[in-house]
Design a protein around this motif. Sequence first.
Motif, PDB file in Angstrom:
ATOM      1  N   PRO A  55      10.456   4.349  -8.967  1.00 26.49           N
ATOM      2  CA  PRO A  55       9.088   4.059  -8.544  1.00 26.49           C
ATOM      3  C   PRO A  55       9.051   3.141  -7.323  1.00 26.49           C
ATOM      4  O   PRO A  55       9.941   2.317  -7.114  1.00 26.49           O
ATOM      5  CB  PRO A  55       8.489   3.356  -9.768  1.00 26.49           C
ATOM      6  N   VAL A  56       8.011   3.305  -6.511  1.00 28.08           N
ATOM      7  CA  VAL A  56       7.779   2.425  -5.370  1.00 28.08           C
ATOM      8  C   VAL A  56       7.115   1.161  -5.906  1.00 28.08           C
ATOM      9  O   VAL A  56       6.130   1.236  -6.643  1.00 28.08           O
ATOM     10  CB  VAL A  56       6.890   3.104  -4.310  1.00 28.08           C
ATOM     11  N   CYS A  57       7.675   0.016  -5.552  1.00 31.37           N
ATOM     12  CA  CYS A  57       7.192  -1.258  -6.085  1.00 31.37           C
ATOM     13  C   CYS A  57       6.832  -2.214  -4.953  1.00 31.37           C
ATOM     14  O   CYS A  57       7.277  -2.057  -3.815  1.00 31.37           O
ATOM     15  CB  CYS A  57       8.263  -1.911  -6.952  1.00 31.37           C
ATOM     16  N   LYS A  58       6.032  -3.202  -5.313  1.00 31.32           N
ATOM     17  CA  LYS A  58       5.714  -4.303  -4.402  1.00 31.32           C
ATOM     18  C   LYS A  58       6.425  -5.530  -4.958  1.00 31.32           C
ATOM     19  O   LYS A  58       6.137  -5.974  -6.059  1.00 31.32           O
ATOM     20  CB  LYS A  58       4.212  -4.533  -4.326  1.00 31.32           C
ATOM     21  N   PHE A  59       7.369  -6.060  -4.189  1.00 28.82           N
ATOM     22  CA  PHE A  59       8.113  -7.250  -4.566  1.00 28.82           C
ATOM     23  C   PHE A  59       7.616  -8.422  -3.747  1.00 28.82           C
ATOM     24  O   PHE A  59       7.410  -8.288  -2.543  1.00 28.82           O
ATOM     25  CB  PHE A  59       9.611  -7.076  -4.284  1.00 28.82           C
ATOM     26  N   ILE A  60       7.422  -9.572  -4.375  1.00 23.34           N
ATOM     27  CA  ILE A  60       7.122 -10.797  -3.643  1.00 23.34           C
ATOM     28  C   ILE A  60       8.341 -11.695  -3.796  1.00 23.34           C
ATOM     29  O   ILE A  60       8.660 -12.159  -4.886  1.00 23.34           O
ATOM     30  CB  ILE A  60       5.849 -11.476  -4.154  1.00 23.34           C
ATOM     31  N   THR A  65       5.945 -10.313   1.123  1.00 20.90           N
ATOM     32  CA  THR A  65       5.649  -9.096   0.386  1.00 20.90           C
ATOM     33  C   THR A  65       6.514  -7.966   0.925  1.00 20.90           C
ATOM     34  O   THR A  65       6.494  -7.672   2.115  1.00 20.90           O
ATOM     35  CB  THR A  65       4.157  -8.728   0.525  1.00 20.90           C
ATOM     36  N   LEU A  66       7.281  -7.355   0.029  1.00 22.55           N
ATOM     37  CA  LEU A  66       8.180  -6.265   0.394  1.00 22.55           C
ATOM     38  C   LEU A  66       7.832  -5.036  -0.426  1.00 22.55           C
ATOM     39  O   LEU A  66       7.546  -5.144  -1.616  1.00 22.55           O
ATOM     40  CB  LEU A  66       9.634  -6.649   0.114  1.00 22.55           C
ATOM     41  N   PHE A  67       7.863  -3.870   0.194  1.00 22.37           N
ATOM     42  CA  PHE A  67       7.627  -2.612  -0.493  1.00 22.37           C
ATOM     43  C   PHE A  67       8.933  -1.830  -0.505  1.00 22.37           C
ATOM     44  O   PHE A  67       9.612  -1.733   0.512  1.00 22.37           O
ATOM     45  CB  PHE A  67       6.543  -1.793   0.215  1.00 22.37           C
ATOM     46  N   SER A  77      21.768 -10.537  -8.526  1.00 19.69           N
ATOM     47  CA  SER A  77      21.410  -9.932  -7.245  1.00 19.69           C
ATOM     48  C   SER A  77      20.586  -8.673  -7.464  1.00 19.69           C
ATOM     49  O   SER A  77      20.837  -7.902  -8.385  1.00 19.69           O
ATOM     50  CB  SER A  77      22.663  -9.571  -6.450  1.00 19.69           C
ATOM     51  N   LEU A  78      19.609  -8.479  -6.596  1.00 21.49           N
ATOM     52  CA  LEU A  78      18.785  -7.272  -6.581  1.00 21.49           C
ATOM     53  C   LEU A  78      19.107  -6.501  -5.311  1.00 21.49           C
ATOM     54  O   LEU A  78      19.244  -7.083  -4.243  1.00 21.49           O
ATOM     55  CB  LEU A  78      17.296  -7.625  -6.569  1.00 21.49           C
ATOM     56  N   PHE A  79      19.201  -5.194  -5.417  1.00 21.72           N
ATOM     57  CA  PHE A  79      19.424  -4.340  -4.256  1.00 21.72           C
ATOM     58  C   PHE A  79      18.199  -3.452  -4.110  1.00 21.72           C
ATOM     59  O   PHE A  79      17.918  -2.613  -4.960  1.00 21.72           O
ATOM     60  CB  PHE A  79      20.693  -3.506  -4.433  1.00 21.72           C
ATOM     61  N   ILE A  80      17.452  -3.673  -3.021  1.00 29.64           N
ATOM     62  CA  ILE A  80      16.172  -2.993  -2.793  1.00 29.64           C
ATOM     63  C   ILE A  80      16.277  -2.122  -1.557  1.00 29.64           C
ATOM     64  O   ILE A  80      16.702  -2.585  -0.496  1.00 29.64           O
ATOM     65  CB  ILE A  80      15.033  -4.017  -2.637  1.00 29.64           C
ATOM     66  N   ARG A  81      15.869  -0.867  -1.708  1.00 34.80           N
ATOM     67  CA  ARG A  81      15.763   0.043  -0.567  1.00 34.80           C
ATOM     68  C   ARG A  81      14.318  -0.016  -0.106  1.00 34.80           C
ATOM     69  O   ARG A  81      13.408   0.365  -0.825  1.00 34.80           O
ATOM     70  CB  ARG A  81      16.139   1.470  -0.956  1.00 34.80           C
ATOM     71  N   HIS A  82      14.116  -0.522   1.114  1.00 32.43           N
ATOM     72  CA  HIS A  82      12.758  -0.684   1.625  1.00 32.43           C
ATOM     73  C   HIS A  82      12.117   0.662   1.899  1.00 32.43           C
ATOM     74  O   HIS A  82      12.798   1.671   2.099  1.00 32.43           O
ATOM     75  CB  HIS A  82      12.758  -1.574   2.871  1.00 32.43           C
ATOM     76  N   LYS A  83      10.807   0.665   1.936  1.00 33.29           N
ATOM     77  CA  LYS A  83      10.028   1.895   1.963  1.00 33.29           C
ATOM     78  C   LYS A  83      10.439   2.839   3.094  1.00 33.29           C
ATOM     79  O   LYS A  83      10.554   4.034   2.892  1.00 33.29           O
ATOM     80  CB  LYS A  83       8.556   1.542   2.058  1.00 33.29           C
ATOM     81  N   GLN A  95      14.939 -15.814  -6.167  1.00 32.91           N
ATOM     82  CA  GLN A  95      13.909 -15.772  -5.133  1.00 32.91           C
ATOM     83  C   GLN A  95      12.723 -14.898  -5.525  1.00 32.91           C
ATOM     84  O   GLN A  95      11.663 -14.997  -4.923  1.00 32.91           O
ATOM     85  CB  GLN A  95      14.502 -15.254  -3.824  1.00 32.91           C
ATOM     86  N   LEU A  96      12.898 -14.061  -6.529  1.00 28.89           N
ATOM     87  CA  LEU A  96      11.860 -13.114  -6.943  1.00 28.89           C
ATOM     88  C   LEU A  96      10.701 -13.848  -7.608  1.00 28.89           C
ATOM     89  O   LEU A  96      10.903 -14.647  -8.518  1.00 28.89           O
ATOM     90  CB  LEU A  96      12.450 -12.081  -7.912  1.00 28.89           C
ATOM     91  N   GLN A  97       9.475 -13.574  -7.144  1.00 33.70           N
ATOM     92  CA  GLN A  97       8.282 -14.199  -7.718  1.00 33.70           C
ATOM     93  C   GLN A  97       7.483 -13.217  -8.561  1.00 33.70           C
ATOM     94  O   GLN A  97       7.015 -13.574  -9.632  1.00 33.70           O
ATOM     95  CB  GLN A  97       7.413 -14.789  -6.609  1.00 33.70           C
ATOM     96  N   SER A  98       7.306 -11.984  -8.089  1.00 31.86           N
ATOM     97  CA  SER A  98       6.573 -10.997  -8.882  1.00 31.86           C
ATOM     98  C   SER A  98       6.952  -9.583  -8.458  1.00 31.86           C
ATOM     99  O   SER A  98       7.457  -9.366  -7.361  1.00 31.86           O
ATOM    100  CB  SER A  98       5.057 -11.188  -8.753  1.00 31.86           C
ATOM    101  N   VAL A  99       6.688  -8.642  -9.378  1.00 33.04           N
ATOM    102  CA  VAL A  99       6.957  -7.219  -9.150  1.00 33.04           C
ATOM    103  C   VAL A  99       5.754  -6.435  -9.650  1.00 33.04           C
ATOM    104  O   VAL A  99       5.261  -6.682 -10.748  1.00 33.04           O
ATOM    105  CB  VAL A  99       8.219  -6.750  -9.917  1.00 33.04           C
ATOM    106  N   ASP A 100       5.264  -5.498  -8.850  1.00 35.52           N
ATOM    107  CA  ASP A 100       4.182  -4.594  -9.242  1.00 35.52           C
ATOM    108  C   ASP A 100       4.615  -3.168  -8.945  1.00 35.52           C
ATOM    109  O   ASP A 100       5.122  -2.890  -7.860  1.00 35.52           O
ATOM    110  CB  ASP A 100       2.893  -4.893  -8.483  1.00 35.52           C
ATOM    111  N   ILE A 101       4.403  -2.274  -9.893  1.00 38.96           N
ATOM    112  CA  ILE A 101       4.709  -0.861  -9.679  1.00 38.96           C
ATOM    113  C   ILE A 101       3.496  -0.217  -9.026  1.00 38.96           C
ATOM    114  O   ILE A 101       2.393  -0.252  -9.559  1.00 38.96           O
ATOM    115  CB  ILE A 101       5.050  -0.161 -11.010  1.00 38.96           C
ATOM    116  N   LEU A 102       3.698   0.369  -7.849  1.00 36.95           N
ATOM    117  CA  LEU A 102       2.596   0.976  -7.106  1.00 36.95           C
ATOM    118  C   LEU A 102       2.480   2.466  -7.379  1.00 36.95           C
ATOM    119  O   LEU A 102       1.393   2.971  -7.633  1.00 36.95           O
ATOM    120  CB  LEU A 102       2.791   0.760  -5.601  1.00 36.95           C
TER     121      LEU A 102
END
Length: 104
Positions: A55-60, A65-67, A77-83, A95-102
């Motif tokens: 799923p595409v998520c919004k990470f803070i 704000t990162l998508f 460690s988190l490995f995120i592929r940006h949009k 460093q992670l503050q919140s995650v939302d599934i878009l």
Amino acid sequence: MDVKKVDLPCADGKYTIQNTLKRHINLHAKNISTSYTAEELVELLSRLPAFAPKPVCKFIINDRTLFGKLEQKKESSLFIRHKFGKKVVQYQMEQLQSVDILKY
């Protein structure tokens, strides 16, 4: 052609999804990202099977704000592929503050 009616346990506001490993996962009808903390949601996203669409998520992270899509989680460690990126970027779990599934 014989059609069989299947009982679905949707009367109490829950959906049941059966995955290929024959386990049942109950999801509330509410937004899934509001019922879990950021760490729990990252843990759930990292346990998705390899053939499932991510799923595409919004990470803070650090007030930015990162998508993107969570590719994997290793220890802290988190490995995120940006949009729109092709590279996978590593971030620290602290460093992670919140995650939302878009979009799933």
